[in-house]
Design an enzyme around this catalytic site. Structure first.
Site, PDB file in Angstrom:
ATOM      1  N   ARG A 284       0.831  -1.207   0.000  1.00  0.00           N
ATOM      2  CA  ARG A 284       0.000   0.000   0.000  1.00  0.00           C
ATOM      3  C   ARG A 284       0.866   1.258   0.000  1.00  0.00           C
ATOM      4  NH1 ARG A 284      -5.361   1.878   0.752  1.00  0.00           N
ATOM      5  NH2 ARG A 284      -6.231  -0.215   0.895  1.00  0.00           N
TER       6      ARG A 284
ATOM      7  N   GLU B 267      -9.461   6.331   7.366  1.00  0.00           N
ATOM      8  CA  GLU B 267      -8.026   6.516   7.165  1.00  0.00           C
ATOM      9  C   GLU B 267      -7.628   7.755   6.368  1.00  0.00           C
ATOM     10  OE1 GLU B 267      -6.039   2.175   7.004  1.00  0.00           O
ATOM     11  OE2 GLU B 267      -7.699   2.454   5.611  1.00  0.00           O
TER      12      GLU B 267
END
Length: 800
Positions: A326, A747
């Site tokens: 990621r 997030e």
């Protein structure tokens, strides 16, 4: 049948707490009054034992023997577990093996669990554990990224993403630069530490009340460690006192140990880590050592980028493979790299195994892109915001992993924030202030965020729910998501309330329970509402269709003549699908042309006609995939956007600083609960700011964590909140078919805190009139800022 006078007045009021409305967190009042029970608040059953951990005194080496006689004879001790006592599986690695529950021979980090002791109380267990002695043969530990890279020590193989030919473009380019940035990790510092309470069952199974983000994974690992079927293990989670990723995988070892003692002793067992043990024994956000090279034209437009991301993973894989992936996915942030080589290294060290943390590697990739933008802006002599605009993706571009950019309205969002925050005027004011002040300097930065939403392991993008309608019209809701303070339960309850047009007070939210919804994914990746909300909506629509079919047969009315409305069901003579509230109110008061049933009346009538009023729901995110071999695909269903503009002031003599103002504009699609979403944005920003400014993890040369308490590790407080703090939602429906076209909010706001770090870097650069590119590692503590100021003033950093 018409409404009665007692219910008539209710039809004049809108339903309360439906989707789209601001509504308090379901446990808000209990949180602030202290009446919300957590695992450690549960009344303990008679005979409960308490567990403590015996820890390794070295970071690396071999365990030759354990001397536990003094532990066995210590006051209150009931039992001890060592590796030799484990009955079945001994490794609790969540994806890849490598996480022994207790050490057999090899010691891999300072404080690693060697044994566990059960006693009558927590205090007695702690005292007993300290009396154990370990005969260890120490070896030289590897404690940092540089050493691991030199020795090619990796928990998983390196991975590469490539687009075009970055090396060739860099070799031929007229304008190039290189830079590096070390970003330290971050302690989760949840208010509730790791805790599990295990109760043995009479069938050989066990029920565990656990503070975990991933009940199904805990269920699986407990079953494997005990050597019993998953069906004999039940995990219950009502709420967490914070998680932030720290309870995604790392709640499992403590649940396993509690379950082992409970089954072994046939009595309840509790394991609660105190703060220092929690900080020493559990993983953190990964440190990242980022290096980059870029080619660009005279306007600062990037032609090629070569970015290397190296993460400090600790001794085992845990989730590091996906976390570094990621970071690689987000090393572009919002910017187009026509040619790119992105390299990711998962470095193995003799430290605790690092794990998920809000953003899951994304922040460490995004900050590399933002540092690159700042460097290029200084190199070409342009405002950093203009360089950012120059490099933003355009609709139809492709990322370095092959995902096409669609619905990219981030440029409009940024320009709206630029105007509302007064960026250009304030940029001039900052320059004027800096010219007038020798020892105080100000910095300003406006940074964007483009964050991909989905688990990058595709099969994890699924959710389940269970909905019951009772005959009084109340509704029971259960789903696979975990409430950790983020408002997930409230949002999903609002979705259910909206589907049935009920007041949210009629929706009973129940604890996450592996007995009710099986095989769930972790509550992580910002996907809690996307997955569980859609699953709950699916269950509701199954029930609504059953009720509509029943109404059709019982009242001889088609579905277009039926509306769920304000805690009632209207059954009209004509099509009322598009009727507004005034028309519906008139119909409700017209018994000649409309039957008006209270929702409970309909539920009772359906029950009396043997209609099932219970349904499970399921949802799996469509369209996403990622081919790891070719490092290409569409790993994200959509992107969430946001931007923050922050202004800071530093003291060049001490390195101290203040955050003067932060303005945020963030994209949550069509908000399900604006109040909860704004709270998440505020909290995410402050936590991100803390990561980059105050939270400083430090290990000594022996591998022991020195910053293992609140006295030595500084999380942001109310005093650190910007003096002026403006947060607004960007109102635009998600073009993708998410629940009510909302967007994830957990997030993405975390990375808005990068604007503070960029503003601090801008202030440091002002100390040398922007002639020197500063190296400002994170966290940018006052000490780090002072060092950076001294370097730029002496010209030790890179001259522009």
């Amino acid at each position: 049948m018409s409404h009665t006078p007692d219910t008539a007045h209710l039809l004049q009021q809108p339903v309360q707490g439906s989707a789209g409305q601001p509504h308090p967190h379901d446990s808000a009042r209990r949180h602030v009054t202290g009446s919300a029970p957590y695992v450690d608040d549960m009344a303990e059953l008679p005979g409960t034992v308490h567990i403590a951990i015996g820890k390794s005194p070295i970071a690396h080496g071999r365990l030759n023997a354990l001397h536990l006689d003094d532990v066995r004879t210590a006051e209150g001790v009931i039992d001890i577990l060592t590796f030799a006592d484990l009955p079945a599986e001994t490794d609790v690695g969540p994806v890849f093996k490598g996480d022994p529950l207790l050490v057999e021979k090899e010691i891999s980090f300072y404080g690693q669990p060697l044994f566990a002791v059960a006693a009558r109380s927590h205090r007695l267990a702690k005292q007993a554990a300290l009396s154990g002695r370990a005969d260890c043969e120490a070896a030289e530990p590897v404690l940092d990224i540089a050493a691991a890279m030199r020795q090619n020590r990796f928990v998983r193989p390196p991975h590469f993403m490539q687009k075009g030919d970055a090396a060739a473009v860099l070799a031929a380019a007229e304008h190039t630069l290189s830079g590096k940035l070390y970003v330290r990790g971050q302690e989760h510092f949840y208010l509730e530490t790791q805790v599990s309470y295990a109760i043995p069952e009479d069938d050989g199974g066990v029920t565990v009340y656990c503070s975990t983000q991933h009940p199904s994974e805990v269920q699986k690992l407990v079953a494997e460690v005990l050597g019993i079927p998953l069906a004999l293990v039940r995990i219950i989670v009502r709420r967490l006192g914070g998680g932030f990723g720290g309870k995604e995988t790392q709640a499992a070892p403590w649940a396993c140990l509690a379950a082992l003692f409970a089954v072994r002793l046939k009595r309840p067992a509790k394991l609660r880590l105190d703060r220092q043990d929690d900080m020493q024994l559990t993983g953190k956000r990964h440190d990242f050592a980022n290096e980059y090279r870029a080619a660009f034209d005279a306007d600062g437009k990037i032609q090629a980028a070569d970015i290397r991301l190296a993460a400090l993973c600790g001794y085992s894989p845990d989730l590091s493979d996906a976390i570094v992936d990621r970071a690689m996915f987000h090393s572009d942030n919002a910017y187009h790299y026509p040619n790119a080589l992105i390299s990711g290294y998962r470095c193995q060290t003799h430290t605790v195994s690092n794990t998920a943390f809000r953003g899951f590697g994304g922040p460490q990739g995004v900050i590399a892109a933002e540092a690159l933008m700042e460097d290029i802006a200084q190199a070409v002599g342009h405002d950093a915001l203009d360089v950012r605009y120059t490099n933003l993706y355009q609709e139809g571009d492709s990322t370095h992993y092959g995902q096409k950019i669609e619905h990219f309205y981030l440029p409009e969002l940024m320009r709206e924030l630029e105007q509302s925050s007064g960026y250009r005027t304030r940029r001039e004011a900052v320059g004027a202030f800096n010219r007038r002040h020798r020892h105080q300097k100000r910095g300003l930065a406006l940074t964007p965020v483009k964050f991909g939403i989905s688990f990058t392991v595709t099969f994890l993008n699924q959710g389940g729910a269970l909905v019951h309608i009772y005959t009084d019209g109340s509704v029971h809701l259960n789903h696979g998501g975990v409430e950790m303070g983020q408002g997930l339960f409230t949002k999903v309850a609002q979705i259910v309330a909206a589907e049935f047009a009920l007041d949210i007070e009629r929706i009973k939210i129940s604890a996450t329970d592996t007995d009710k919804v099986p095989n769930t994914s972790a509550t992580a990746a910002s996907s809690g509402t996307d997955l569980n909300g859609m699953a709950a909506q699916n269950a509701c629509r199954t029930l609504k269709q059953r009720l509509l079919d029943f109404i059709g047969s019982h009242f001889d009315r088609p579905s277009e003549n039926v509306r769920f409305w304000r805690n009632h069901v209207l059954i009209a003579d004509n099509d009322i699908r598009t009727a507004d509230n005034d028309a519906l109110a008139a119909l409700a008061a017209d018994p000649q042309h409309c039957r008006c049933l209270a929702f409970g009346e309909l539920a009772t009538l359906a029950y009396q006609h043997s209609i099932s009023l219970s349904a499970s729901g399921f949802y799996a995110t469509p369209e996403i995939y990622y081919h790891r071999d070719s490092a290409s695909g569409k790993p994200f269903y959509y992107f969430a956007f946001g931007a923050a503009c922050s202004e800071v002031e530093i003291d060049t003599l001490t390195g101290e600083y203040r955050v003067l103002r932060s303005d945020i504009l963030h994209d949550v699609g069509r908000s399900i609960n604006p109040a909860v979403d704004i709270g998440q944005i505020e909290g995410g920003f402050i936590q991100g700011m803390g990561w980059l400014t105050t939270e400083d993890l430090r290990w000594n040369d022996n591998g022991r964590l020195d910053s293992a308490a609140a006295a030595t590790y500084k999380i942001p407080t109310a005093a650190d909140v910007p003096e002026i703090f403006n947060v607004a939602l960007y109102h635009r429906a998600n073009p993708e078919a998410t629940v009510y076209h909302s967007k994830a909010v957990g997030e993405p706001p975390f990375m808005l805190g990068i604007s503070v770090w960029c503003a601090l870097r801008d202030a440091v650069a002002a100390c040398a009139d922007y002639r020197v590119r500063p190296e400002l590692n994170a966290p940018a503590t006052p000490e780090e800022i002072l060092h950076a100021v001294n370097r730029v003033q002496s010209g030790a950093d890179n001259a522009v």
